[in-house]
Every structure is written in C-alpha cells, then in structure tokens.
Design an enzyme around this catalytic site. Structure first.
Site, PDB file in Angstrom:
ATOM      1  N   GLY A  88       0.809  -1.214   0.000  1.00  0.00           N
ATOM      2  CA  GLY A  88       0.000   0.000   0.000  1.00  0.00           C
ATOM      3  C   GLY A  88       0.842   1.263   0.000  1.00  0.00           C
ATOM      4  O   GLY A  88       0.348   2.353  -0.253  1.00  0.00           O
ATOM      5  N   ARG A  89       2.103   1.090   0.346  1.00  0.00           N
ATOM      6  CA  ARG A  89       2.987   2.263   0.350  1.00  0.00           C
ATOM      7  C   ARG A  89       4.418   1.878   0.004  1.00  0.00           C
ATOM      8  O   ARG A  89       5.348   2.635   0.257  1.00  0.00           O
ATOM      9  CB  ARG A  89       2.958   2.927   1.705  1.00  0.00           C
ATOM     10  CG  ARG A  89       3.314   1.971   2.827  1.00  0.00           C
ATOM     11  CD  ARG A  89       3.589   2.705   4.069  1.00  0.00           C
ATOM     12  NE  ARG A  89       3.608   1.785   5.189  1.00  0.00           N
ATOM     13  CZ  ARG A  89       3.998   2.137   6.390  1.00  0.00           C
ATOM     14  NH1 ARG A  89       4.399   3.357   6.615  1.00  0.00           N
ATOM     15  NH2 ARG A  89       3.986   1.259   7.363  1.00  0.00           N
ATOM     16  N   LYS A 109       9.964   2.260   0.475  1.00  0.00           N
ATOM     17  CA  LYS A 109       8.831   2.179   1.400  1.00  0.00           C
ATOM     18  C   LYS A 109       8.432   3.595   1.797  1.00  0.00           C
ATOM     19  O   LYS A 109       9.249   4.345   2.328  1.00  0.00           O
ATOM     20  CB  LYS A 109       9.248   1.353   2.625  1.00  0.00           C
ATOM     21  CG  LYS A 109       8.095   0.962   3.521  1.00  0.00           C
ATOM     22  CD  LYS A 109       8.577  -0.046   4.560  1.00  0.00           C
ATOM     23  CE  LYS A 109       7.511  -0.300   5.620  1.00  0.00           C
ATOM     24  NZ  LYS A 109       8.002  -1.193   6.675  1.00  0.00           N
ATOM     25  N   ASP A 121      -2.336   6.776   2.944  1.00  0.00           N
ATOM     26  CA  ASP A 121      -1.759   7.851   2.120  1.00  0.00           C
ATOM     27  C   ASP A 121      -0.517   7.419   1.353  1.00  0.00           C
ATOM     28  O   ASP A 121       0.078   8.208   0.619  1.00  0.00           O
ATOM     29  CB  ASP A 121      -1.442   9.078   2.997  1.00  0.00           C
ATOM     30  CG  ASP A 121      -0.435   8.754   4.096  1.00  0.00           C
ATOM     31  OD1 ASP A 121       0.045   7.594   4.157  1.00  0.00           O
ATOM     32  OD2 ASP A 121      -0.123   9.650   4.898  1.00  0.00           O
ATOM     33  N   ARG A 172      14.357  -0.403   1.254  1.00  0.00           N
ATOM     34  CA  ARG A 172      14.500  -1.692   1.924  1.00  0.00           C
ATOM     35  C   ARG A 172      15.049  -2.720   0.949  1.00  0.00           C
ATOM     36  O   ARG A 172      14.639  -2.760  -0.215  1.00  0.00           O
ATOM     37  CB  ARG A 172      13.129  -2.124   2.454  1.00  0.00           C
ATOM     38  CG  ARG A 172      13.114  -3.512   3.060  1.00  0.00           C
ATOM     39  CD  ARG A 172      11.914  -3.720   3.943  1.00  0.00           C
ATOM     40  NE  ARG A 172      10.663  -3.865   3.201  1.00  0.00           N
ATOM     41  CZ  ARG A 172       9.475  -4.031   3.794  1.00  0.00           C
ATOM     42  NH1 ARG A 172       9.386  -4.040   5.109  1.00  0.00           N
ATOM     43  NH2 ARG A 172       8.393  -4.163   3.072  1.00  0.00           N
ATOM     44  N   ARG A 179       5.755 -13.421   0.891  1.00  0.00           N
ATOM     45  CA  ARG A 179       5.273 -13.641   2.257  1.00  0.00           C
ATOM     46  C   ARG A 179       4.328 -14.825   2.256  1.00  0.00           C
ATOM     47  O   ARG A 179       3.867 -15.248   1.189  1.00  0.00           O
ATOM     48  CB  ARG A 179       4.452 -12.429   2.724  1.00  0.00           C
ATOM     49  CG  ARG A 179       5.132 -11.116   2.530  1.00  0.00           C
ATOM     50  CD  ARG A 179       4.147 -10.072   1.997  1.00  0.00           C
ATOM     51  NE  ARG A 179       4.887  -8.886   1.529  1.00  0.00           N
ATOM     52  CZ  ARG A 179       5.211  -7.878   2.299  1.00  0.00           C
ATOM     53  NH1 ARG A 179       4.805  -7.846   3.534  1.00  0.00           N
ATOM     54  NH2 ARG A 179       5.922  -6.882   1.823  1.00  0.00           N
ATOM     55  N   ASP A 244       1.130 -11.651   6.611  1.00  0.00           N
ATOM     56  CA  ASP A 244       1.679 -10.779   5.557  1.00  0.00           C
ATOM     57  C   ASP A 244       3.041 -10.221   5.966  1.00  0.00           C
ATOM     58  O   ASP A 244       3.733  -9.615   5.152  1.00  0.00           O
ATOM     59  CB  ASP A 244       0.706  -9.641   5.218  1.00  0.00           C
ATOM     60  CG  ASP A 244       0.328  -8.813   6.436  1.00  0.00           C
ATOM     61  OD1 ASP A 244      -0.126  -9.403   7.425  1.00  0.00           O
ATOM     62  OD2 ASP A 244       0.497  -7.580   6.402  1.00  0.00           O
ATOM     63  N   ASN A 245       3.422 -10.422   7.221  1.00  0.00           N
ATOM     64  CA  ASN A 245       4.742  -9.984   7.683  1.00  0.00           C
ATOM     65  C   ASN A 245       5.634 -11.189   7.966  1.00  0.00           C
ATOM     66  O   ASN A 245       6.569 -11.095   8.758  1.00  0.00           O
ATOM     67  CB  ASN A 245       4.614  -9.122   8.942  1.00  0.00           C
ATOM     68  CG  ASN A 245       3.908  -7.805   8.663  1.00  0.00           C
ATOM     69  OD1 ASN A 245       3.886  -7.340   7.528  1.00  0.00           O
ATOM     70  ND2 ASN A 245       3.322  -7.218   9.683  1.00  0.00           N
ATOM     71  N   ASP A 254       9.412  -6.189   8.285  1.00  0.00           N
ATOM     72  CA  ASP A 254       8.432  -5.239   8.807  1.00  0.00           C
ATOM     73  C   ASP A 254       8.685  -4.888  10.274  1.00  0.00           C
ATOM     74  O   ASP A 254       8.142  -5.494  11.191  1.00  0.00           O
ATOM     75  CB  ASP A 254       6.993  -5.728   8.599  1.00  0.00           C
ATOM     76  CG  ASP A 254       6.378  -4.990   7.420  1.00  0.00           C
ATOM     77  OD1 ASP A 254       7.103  -4.200   6.797  1.00  0.00           O
ATOM     78  OD2 ASP A 254       5.189  -5.179   7.132  1.00  0.00           O
TER      79      ASP A 254
HETATM   80  P1  AMP Z   1       2.064  -3.195   7.977  1.00  0.00           P
HETATM   81  O1  AMP Z   1       1.329  -3.070   9.260  1.00  0.00           O
HETATM   82  O2  AMP Z   1       3.128  -2.147   7.780  1.00  0.00           O
HETATM   83  O3  AMP Z   1       2.582  -4.559   7.726  1.00  0.00           O
HETATM   84  O4  AMP Z   1       1.008  -2.882   6.841  1.00  0.00           O
HETATM   85  C1  AMP Z   1      -0.154  -3.638   6.634  1.00  0.00           C
HETATM   86  C2  AMP Z   1      -0.814  -3.212   5.346  1.00  0.00           C
HETATM   87  O5  AMP Z   1      -1.215  -1.831   5.401  1.00  0.00           O
HETATM   88  C3  AMP Z   1       0.064  -3.335   4.115  1.00  0.00           C
HETATM   89  O6  AMP Z   1      -0.749  -3.722   3.046  1.00  0.00           O
HETATM   90  C4  AMP Z   1       0.589  -1.944   3.944  1.00  0.00           C
HETATM   91  O7  AMP Z   1       0.991  -1.686   2.629  1.00  0.00           O
HETATM   92  C5  AMP Z   1      -0.618  -1.104   4.343  1.00  0.00           C
HETATM   93  N1  AMP Z   1      -0.244   0.230   4.812  1.00  0.00           N
HETATM   94  C6  AMP Z   1       0.379   0.562   5.973  1.00  0.00           C
HETATM   95  N2  AMP Z   1       0.558   1.894   6.068  1.00  0.00           N
HETATM   96  C7  AMP Z   1       0.050   2.436   4.938  1.00  0.00           C
HETATM   97  C8  AMP Z   1      -0.068   3.774   4.442  1.00  0.00           C
HETATM   98  N3  AMP Z   1       0.381   4.829   5.118  1.00  0.00           N
HETATM   99  N4  AMP Z   1      -0.646   3.933   3.232  1.00  0.00           N
HETATM  100  C9  AMP Z   1      -1.105   2.884   2.536  1.00  0.00           C
HETATM  101  N5  AMP Z   1      -1.037   1.621   2.944  1.00  0.00           N
HETATM  102  C10 AMP Z   1      -0.464   1.379   4.134  1.00  0.00           C
HETATM  103 MG    MG Z   2       3.585  -5.493   6.372  1.00  0.00          MG
END
Ligand code: AMP
Ligand code: MG
Length: 470
Positions: A88-89, A109, A121, A172, A179, A244-245, A254
């Site tokens: 997502g980012r 990232k 965002d 990164r 995953r 997913d992590n 992550d």
């Molecule tokens: P994470 O907790 O970092 O492993 O993220 C879990 C999911 O949320 C993943 O699909 C990330 O890409 C998405 N995600 C986390 N932060 C953001 C952000 N600021 N904008 C868009 N997607 C996000």
């Molecule tokens: Mg993640």
C-alpha cells in the site's frame, strides 16, 4: 559520478496477476539522511552524487532498468483473514544479483499510493523509517536473517498522522518480499495456476533443492524455526507477526512496533495494538507455527491428491515446535558458553530465565555479564543467583574458558527502545547525531559499547508501548 544499479527483475517477468505496475509519487525536497555504502557494494550498485541519490531513493527519479511495481498479497492480521492487502505504500524498483551471487529486492517504502493503498496515504513518516533503518541493520550485525536498509531520505513534505510529521522514504533490501500472504491470496481466490507459478518461483529463488510445494513448506518451516529461535536469543519481540509480515525467505521483515526487551519477562508486549498478547515474546514460537499452518493450507490448494497432501502438511507443521525448541536450546547453550549438549541443560537455561523474570534482570546485560563478578549485580536475591551460578560452573567443568565464548554469543549492545525513541525525537527536530551514533555502535554489537547506550532505561525513560509504524 552517476548512480548505477544493475537491475535484473525476475518478479516483474511474472504475469501481471501478481502485481500492479506503479511509479513512485514524486516529493518536493528530497534530502539524504543515510546511505549504506557497504550494502550498496554488496548489491553491485555504483553510488552517485548525494543529490542524485536523494532524488532516486525518494522516488523522484526512477533509475534505468527499474520496473516499479506494487506486489499483491493478503494475510491474517491478528488472526483475522483480510482478503486483500498488498503493497500500500511500498514500491519494488527491481532486483539485483549481488557480488555474493544472491538475488535481492530493492524497494522504496513510503513512496506514494498504489492500487492497494485502501484508505492509506502511501507515505511513511521519519520515525518508523529511522527505526527500521536502525533496527534492521542492528539485526543484520547480530547475525540474524533480516531485510536491510540501503537508504533513508527526507521527503520535505509533511505526513499527517495525529499531527503533521516529517515524511521520509526507506529503501528496503530483502532476499525477496514473498510472504505467507502472497500464497494465501491466490489460494483463497482458487487461482491454482498462479499458486503453482508462485510456488515454482519461490523454489527457484530460495530453496532450489525443494521438490514441490510440500518440500517448500518444510524448507520455510526450517528457516522460520531458526529465525524465531534467534529472536528469542536476543530478546527481540517482532510485535506484528501477521502472515503478511512472515517472509518465505525466513528473514525478519516489517519493523513496526518491534522492540528488544530490557528486563526479562516472557509475557512482554510492546505493540499498543496487541491487546491480547498474541505476539508477546514467549508466544512467538506458537505464532510461527500458526503462520506455517496458514502457509500449508494455502500450498495444499494446488495438490490434486488432497488427502495425502493434508497428511504430509500436518506432519511438517506438527514437527515445527520441536524444531524451534531444538534451535532455541542450541541458542541458549551458546549464550551460556556450553560447547556440548548434555541432559539437564534445558533446566539450567530455564532456571536462569525464571530467576531473571522474577527479579527483573536486564536480558542483554545479564547474559553479557555471565562469568564476571558483575553478573550477580543484576539480581536482587543474589544468593539465588549464586546458587544457579555454582550449578553453571559445575556444568562447565572441563569446557574452554567462558569469557570469550560469552562475548561472541551475547551482544553488549542492542537497539534499546528508549534510545530509539530518543533518537526519533531528536531527528524530528533535525538532529541526527544520536541516529548516527547508534548506527555505528550497533554495527559491532559484540564489541564493548559506550555505557550510555548499553544501560537499561531509567524509570522515566522507559517506553511502555510502541505504536504501529504507519
Ligand atoms: P504493515 O502493518 O506495515 O505490515 O502494513 C499492513 C498493510 O497496510 C500493508 O498492506 C501496507 O501496505 C498497508 N499500509 C500501511 N501503512 C500504509 C499507508 N500509510 N498507506 C497505505 N497503505 C499502508
Ligand atoms: Mg507489512
């Protein structure tokens, strides 16, 4: 000098079902914070001028040979299945094959929104970027499999969280970003063709000798077992072991609400969102097995003889607790400078850990001090520790001198949470002194380190909870 990255993008050559092509979103004023020259060399990257590198690692300029994309995946978050996540980012620029012959992903990232951003965002703020840079590189220096950090760049644009915070991008590097969730999404969709393709890709990339999905499962179980045992050995708490992590390559990935423990307690949790203690220190082996059960469930969907596959997968996953336990014991034998294996070793380890938990002994400093007169100072009931130490010395009769073994198995310095938070607070005010000081000290964790960086937090410095790194 112009930056050159010798890209060879195997993931981008897979069918489009696995990702969405996505350019990074430019930022107003990129400024280089850190560049990891050693890692760059390993990746075969020729560095450029700082100015140019800031543009590239902020996503403003896509280097030639890159094929930017966002990867698709799903996953169980705190035990609940989310049918679609994805980068997502994060944007994968591509891969290089390094000087060591290993293929690695290079990913930005915090580089902007993607089709998988949902409500987010697409950005990261400086705090989590510096935390991940520092902690992932510390993990690498400790000798534990991990993604790494190639660069950190300020964007010059604010990111809105509870307040406006400085934005940043982390570059990164990972053996891959595959995953458990990458498999889950195609299994859940019933897309067997993609699942098979992904299985072949993962085997070719990570476990060349594995023959088919069940051998892939066994190989990932072994890698994860080794990884979790090593986390336990340094008092590391990942904090969000969602599927997913959970890396197929067996790397730590992550760095969100992660932390290294100060005083030892098996129930320690730092993540503010982990209310049930699902990802507490001592529960990490159980969760690793749970995650492998999800991988097994996904992999099975491509096998025609389902009944036999379920039986085989069950066997593999059920073997994992013993695998983790054996590696855990191996870790702690090393930490106690025991060079052979004997009955009773496990009791020796758990009895020390019990004393440490009861008396709130600092995990890192206690192990580092073993064999020296200072060890007993970590305990309030010194007689209890003395009794344990006598048992330990008796067990070590005839073994090589403890001191050098203790030093190579027990780090002097880990990224203590309160220092990481202090570092982030200073950097937010534009002062990177502590960031660079910590990065340097953590690059040689088995050497003696400055006292102020190895000291546990004072009561007013203590961090109770770490918030999710978004
Ligand atoms: P994470 O907790 O970092 O492993 O993220 C879990 C999911 O949320 C993943 O699909 C990330 O890409 C998405 N995600 C986390 N932060 C953001 C952000 N600021 N904008 C868009 N997607 C996000
Ligand atoms: Mg993640």
């Amino acid at each position: 000098m112009t930056l050159h990255i010798p890209f060879d993008n195997s993931f981008a050559r897979l069918p489009g079902t696995f990702y969405a092509s996505q350019m990074p979103d430019p930022v107003p004023a990129p400024r280089m914070i850190a560049f990891n020259a050693d890692l760059a060399r390993l990746l075969g990257i020729t560095p450029g001028e700082t100015e140019e590198m800031a543009q590239i690692f902020a996503g403003n300029h896509v280097p030639s040979g890159a094929k930017p994309l966002a990867q698709l995946y799903s996953g169980h978050q705190f035990g609940h299945y989310n049918p679609q996540l994805g980068d997502g980012r994060a944007i994968l620029l591509g891969e290089t094959v390094g000087a060591d012959g290993k293929r690695r992903d290079i990913q930005l990232k915090g580089a902007g929104r993607t089709p998988y951003s949902r409500g987010g965002d697409g950005r990261a703020w400086l705090g989590p970027v510096l935390r991940e840079y520092l902690v992932s590189e510390a993990m690498f220096a400790l000798g534990i499999p991990t993604t790494r950090a190639l660069a950190a760049v300020e964007t010059g644009a604010p990111v809105i969280r509870e307040t406006a915070l400085p934005g940043a991008v982390l570059t990164r590097v990972a053996s891959s970003h595959l995953r458990v969730g990458t498999f889950q999404i195609f299994a859940a969709r019933g897309d067997t063709a993609s699942l098979k393709r992904l299985t072949d890709y993962a085997i070719a990339r990570h476990y060349l000798t594995a023959q088919g999905p069940m051998e892939l499962l066994a190989a990932v179980c072994r890698a994860q077992a080794g990884l979790i045992a090593q986390w336990m050995g340094v008092g590391f708490i990942h904090g969000v072991m969602n599927t997913d992590n959970c890396s197929i390559a067996g790397e730590t990935i992550d760095y969100g609400p992660c932390a290294f423990m100060d005083r030892f307690h098996p129930d320690t949790v730092y993540s503010s969102i982990d209310r049930g203690g699902r990802y507490a220190y001592a529960n990490q082996p159980n969760i690793a097995v749970w995650n492998m059960a999800q991988l097994a469930t996904a992999l099975i969907q491509q096998i025609d003889n389902r009944e036999a596959a379920v039986e085989r997968a069950t066997e593999i996953v059920h073997a994992m607790p013993a695998l983790i336990h054996a590696q855990w014991l191996e870790q702690f034998r090393r930490k106690l400078a025991l060079t052979d294996a004997r009955d009773g070793d496990e009791d020796l380890v758990t009895d020390l850990l019990t004393l440490m938990a009861q008396q709130q002994a600092d995990f890192t400093n206690t192990f580092r001090a073993l064999g020296s007169a200072a060890a007993r100072d970590h305990f309030t009931d010194r007689a209890a520790f003395d009794a344990w130490e006598t048992r330990w010395q008796t067990r070590r009769t005839g073994q090589p001198a403890a001191a050098p073994l203790i030093r190579v198995a027990n780090p002097a310095i880990i990224p203590r949470n309160h220092r990481v938070e202090q570092m982030i607070a200073a950097a937010t005010d534009g002062d990177y002194t502590l960031f660079h000081r910590l990065t340097t000290a953590l690059s040689t964790p088995y050497d003696d380190a400055p006292e102020d960086l190895t000291r546990p937090p004072s009561p007013d410095e203590e961090i109770e909870a770490t918030f999710c790194g978004t």
